[in-house]
Motif scaffolding. Structure first.
Motif, PDB file in Angstrom:
ATOM      1  N   PHE A  77      48.264  25.754  38.510  1.00 33.85           N
ATOM      2  CA  PHE A  77      47.566  26.002  37.585  1.00 33.85           C
ATOM      3  C   PHE A  77      45.953  25.902  37.833  1.00 33.85           C
ATOM      4  O   PHE A  77      45.001  26.235  37.876  1.00 33.85           O
ATOM      5  N   SER A  78      45.582  24.014  38.659  1.00 36.82           N
ATOM      6  CA  SER A  78      44.550  23.774  38.779  1.00 36.82           C
ATOM      7  C   SER A  78      44.128  24.614  40.510  1.00 36.82           C
ATOM      8  O   SER A  78      43.146  25.437  40.754  1.00 36.82           O
ATOM      9  N   ASP A  79      45.080  24.851  41.011  1.00 38.09           N
ATOM     10  CA  ASP A  79      44.578  26.181  42.143  1.00 38.09           C
ATOM     11  C   ASP A  79      44.232  27.659  41.813  1.00 38.09           C
ATOM     12  O   ASP A  79      43.143  27.968  42.288  1.00 38.09           O
ATOM     13  N   GLY A  80      44.498  27.948  40.520  1.00 38.96           N
ATOM     14  CA  GLY A  80      44.009  28.826  39.754  1.00 38.96           C
ATOM     15  C   GLY A  80      43.024  29.015  39.476  1.00 38.96           C
ATOM     16  O   GLY A  80      42.022  29.514  39.420  1.00 38.96           O
ATOM     17  N   ILE A  81      42.964  27.854  39.039  1.00 43.51           N
ATOM     18  CA  ILE A  81      40.983  27.321  38.018  1.00 43.51           C
ATOM     19  C   ILE A  81      40.102  27.785  39.337  1.00 43.51           C
ATOM     20  O   ILE A  81      39.486  28.385  39.233  1.00 43.51           O
ATOM     21  N   ALA A  82      40.589  26.916  40.704  1.00 44.06           N
ATOM     22  CA  ALA A  82      40.187  27.220  42.078  1.00 44.06           C
ATOM     23  C   ALA A  82      39.590  28.469  42.562  1.00 44.06           C
ATOM     24  O   ALA A  82      38.027  28.852  42.846  1.00 44.06           O
ATOM     25  N   LEU A  83      40.482  28.960  42.233  1.00 52.15           N
ATOM     26  CA  LEU A  83      40.275  30.533  43.290  1.00 52.15           C
ATOM     27  C   LEU A  83      40.081  31.854  42.543  1.00 52.15           C
ATOM     28  O   LEU A  83      39.011  32.262  42.036  1.00 52.15           O
ATOM     29  N   ALA A  84      39.917  31.442  40.337  1.00 54.96           N
ATOM     30  CA  ALA A  84      39.118  32.163  40.131  1.00 54.96           C
ATOM     31  C   ALA A  84      37.481  31.537  40.252  1.00 54.96           C
ATOM     32  O   ALA A  84      36.491  32.620  39.840  1.00 54.96           O
TER      33      ALA A  84
ATOM     34  N   ALA B 228      35.945  30.937  42.873  1.00 53.04           N
ATOM     35  CA  ALA B 228      35.404  31.539  43.934  1.00 53.04           C
ATOM     36  C   ALA B 228      35.582  32.925  44.168  1.00 53.04           C
ATOM     37  O   ALA B 228      34.978  33.286  45.098  1.00 53.04           O
ATOM     38  N   GLY B 229      35.864  33.015  42.636  1.00 51.51           N
ATOM     39  CA  GLY B 229      35.836  34.874  42.897  1.00 51.51           C
ATOM     40  C   GLY B 229      37.358  35.186  43.050  1.00 51.51           C
ATOM     41  O   GLY B 229      37.246  36.773  43.942  1.00 51.51           O
ATOM     42  N   ARG B 230      37.817  34.705  43.241  1.00 53.83           N
ATOM     43  CA  ARG B 230      39.421  35.080  44.374  1.00 53.83           C
ATOM     44  C   ARG B 230      39.860  35.950  43.111  1.00 53.83           C
ATOM     45  O   ARG B 230      41.274  34.922  42.147  1.00 53.83           O
ATOM     46  N   ARG B 231      40.070  36.452  42.283  1.00 53.95           N
ATOM     47  CA  ARG B 231      40.871  36.664  41.037  1.00 53.95           C
ATOM     48  C   ARG B 231      42.547  37.089  40.876  1.00 53.95           C
ATOM     49  O   ARG B 231      43.475  36.530  40.434  1.00 53.95           O
ATOM     50  N   THR B 232      42.910  38.015  41.539  1.00 46.82           N
ATOM     51  CA  THR B 232      43.985  37.727  41.752  1.00 46.82           C
ATOM     52  C   THR B 232      44.767  36.614  42.566  1.00 46.82           C
ATOM     53  O   THR B 232      45.706  36.632  41.882  1.00 46.82           O
ATOM     54  N   GLY B 233      44.575  35.981  43.344  1.00 42.62           N
ATOM     55  CA  GLY B 233      44.694  34.480  43.533  1.00 42.62           C
ATOM     56  C   GLY B 233      45.032  33.966  42.391  1.00 42.62           C
ATOM     57  O   GLY B 233      46.259  33.054  42.041  1.00 42.62           O
ATOM     58  N   ALA B 234      44.110  34.179  41.671  1.00 49.37           N
ATOM     59  CA  ALA B 234      44.082  33.361  40.617  1.00 49.37           C
ATOM     60  C   ALA B 234      45.543  33.442  39.392  1.00 49.37           C
ATOM     61  O   ALA B 234      46.631  32.474  39.020  1.00 49.37           O
ATOM     62  N   ILE B 235      45.492  35.148  39.638  1.00 49.30           N
ATOM     63  CA  ILE B 235      46.664  35.245  38.771  1.00 49.30           C
ATOM     64  C   ILE B 235      47.594  35.135  39.310  1.00 49.30           C
ATOM     65  O   ILE B 235      48.693  34.369  38.280  1.00 49.30           O
ATOM     66  N   TYR B 236      48.088  35.417  40.415  1.00 46.34           N
ATOM     67  CA  TYR B 236      49.526  34.816  41.364  1.00 46.34           C
ATOM     68  C   TYR B 236      49.959  33.587  40.881  1.00 46.34           C
ATOM     69  O   TYR B 236      50.638  33.049  40.717  1.00 46.34           O
ATOM     70  N   LEU B 237      48.873  32.607  40.926  1.00 45.29           N
ATOM     71  CA  LEU B 237      49.114  31.495  41.095  1.00 45.29           C
ATOM     72  C   LEU B 237      49.515  30.760  38.665  1.00 45.29           C
ATOM     73  O   LEU B 237      50.439  30.323  39.265  1.00 45.29           O
ATOM     74  N   TRP B 238      49.169  31.531  38.106  1.00 39.48           N
ATOM     75  CA  TRP B 238      49.143  31.131  37.233  1.00 39.48           C
ATOM     76  C   TRP B 238      50.266  30.957  36.707  1.00 39.48           C
ATOM     77  O   TRP B 238      51.084  31.004  35.664  1.00 39.48           O
ATOM     78  N   GLY B 239      51.029  32.834  37.009  1.00 32.10           N
ATOM     79  CA  GLY B 239      52.474  33.371  37.036  1.00 32.10           C
ATOM     80  C   GLY B 239      53.165  32.087  37.576  1.00 32.10           C
ATOM     81  O   GLY B 239      54.211  32.001  36.912  1.00 32.10           O
ATOM     82  N   TYR B 240      53.008  31.538  38.942  1.00 35.79           N
ATOM     83  CA  TYR B 240      54.223  30.970  39.153  1.00 35.79           C
ATOM     84  C   TYR B 240      54.004  29.740  37.855  1.00 35.79           C
ATOM     85  O   TYR B 240      54.806  28.962  38.537  1.00 35.79           O
ATOM     86  N   SER B 241      53.008  28.679  37.715  1.00 31.80           N
ATOM     87  CA  SER B 241      52.937  27.997  37.287  1.00 31.80           C
ATOM     88  C   SER B 241      53.145  28.173  35.423  1.00 31.80           C
ATOM     89  O   SER B 241      54.098  27.232  35.179  1.00 31.80           O
ATOM     90  N   ALA B 242      53.418  29.411  34.847  1.00 30.81           N
ATOM     91  CA  ALA B 242      53.757  29.587  33.702  1.00 30.81           C
ATOM     92  C   ALA B 242      55.496  29.956  33.634  1.00 30.81           C
ATOM     93  O   ALA B 242      56.538  29.327  33.472  1.00 30.81           O
ATOM     94  N   GLU B 243      55.607  30.441  34.846  1.00 26.16           N
ATOM     95  CA  GLU B 243      57.391  30.574  35.372  1.00 26.16           C
ATOM     96  C   GLU B 243      57.703  29.308  35.691  1.00 26.16           C
ATOM     97  O   GLU B 243      58.971  28.845  34.402  1.00 26.16           O
ATOM     98  N   MET B 244      57.208  28.491  36.254  1.00 21.26           N
ATOM     99  CA  MET B 244      58.083  26.764  36.615  1.00 21.26           C
ATOM    100  C   MET B 244      57.916  26.104  34.395  1.00 21.26           C
ATOM    101  O   MET B 244      59.139  25.422  34.473  1.00 21.26           O
ATOM    102  N   ILE B 245      57.155  26.517  34.413  1.00 17.42           N
ATOM    103  CA  ILE B 245      56.793  25.907  33.076  1.00 17.42           C
ATOM    104  C   ILE B 245      58.062  25.851  32.174  1.00 17.42           C
ATOM    105  O   ILE B 245      58.070  24.922  31.288  1.00 17.42           O
TER     106      ILE B 245
END
Length: 167
Positions: free
Chosen positions: A25-32, A34-51
């Protein structure tokens, strides 16, 4: 000689899922940021899956540090969701389907000690929202996410993270 990254990974467990969910989730915030929107979504999806997986396996009585494996735990949970609760769980990427994991968690809670109705609806809504914006195959795509997609994914993943102790 230092051990390789993959050799330093612990087996999947509730504890590992929770820790990794917070990190991704924190990595997604950093990517967002930095303008790396799709990467942020990708990591937030995995975060949600693991939760959701951590919450499901915690509910099913697995110890926090017990190893969680595909054949012994994940596959049987998916099969149970399909057979007992009639969850539409696609075969492709079955272990990563956030919507289906949210539905399984809600169904299991209802069978044991139900959530308050409004909370169950929130879990389901966030699972569906993530399912509509995220799939593990995003890693193969060059698409650039829209700002509203980033906002929606972050809000949904953050809600699950903030409420993870109640799931």
């Amino acid at each position: 000689m230092p051990r390789r990254l993959l050799d330093r990974c612990s087996p999947d467990s509730i504890r590992e899922f929770c820790a990794a969910a917070r990190q991704r989730f924190s990595d997604g915030i950093a990517l967002a940021a930095a303008g790396r929107r799709t990467g942020a979504i990708y990591l937030w999806g995995y975060s949600a899956e693991m939760i959701l997986k951590a919450a499901y396996f915690s509910l099913s009585g697995i110890a926090e540090t017990q190893r969680i494996s595909w054949p012994g735990d994940l596959r049987p949970a998916i099969d149970r969701g399909r057979a007992v609760f009639h969850i539409a769980w696609p075969s492709a990427g079955a272990g990563h389907n956030v919507r289906a994991w949210a539905e399984l968690l809600i169904a299991e809670r209802a069978a044991t000690s139900a959530y308050p109705r409004h909370f169950a609806l929130e879990v389901q809504a966030h699972g569906q929202r993530i399912g509509s914006y995220w799939n593990e195959t995003l890693r193969y795509r060059k698409n650039f996410a829209y700002l509203y997609e980033v906002r929606m994914m972050r809000e949904a993943a953050e809600w699950l993270l903030v409420n993870s102790s109640r799931l």
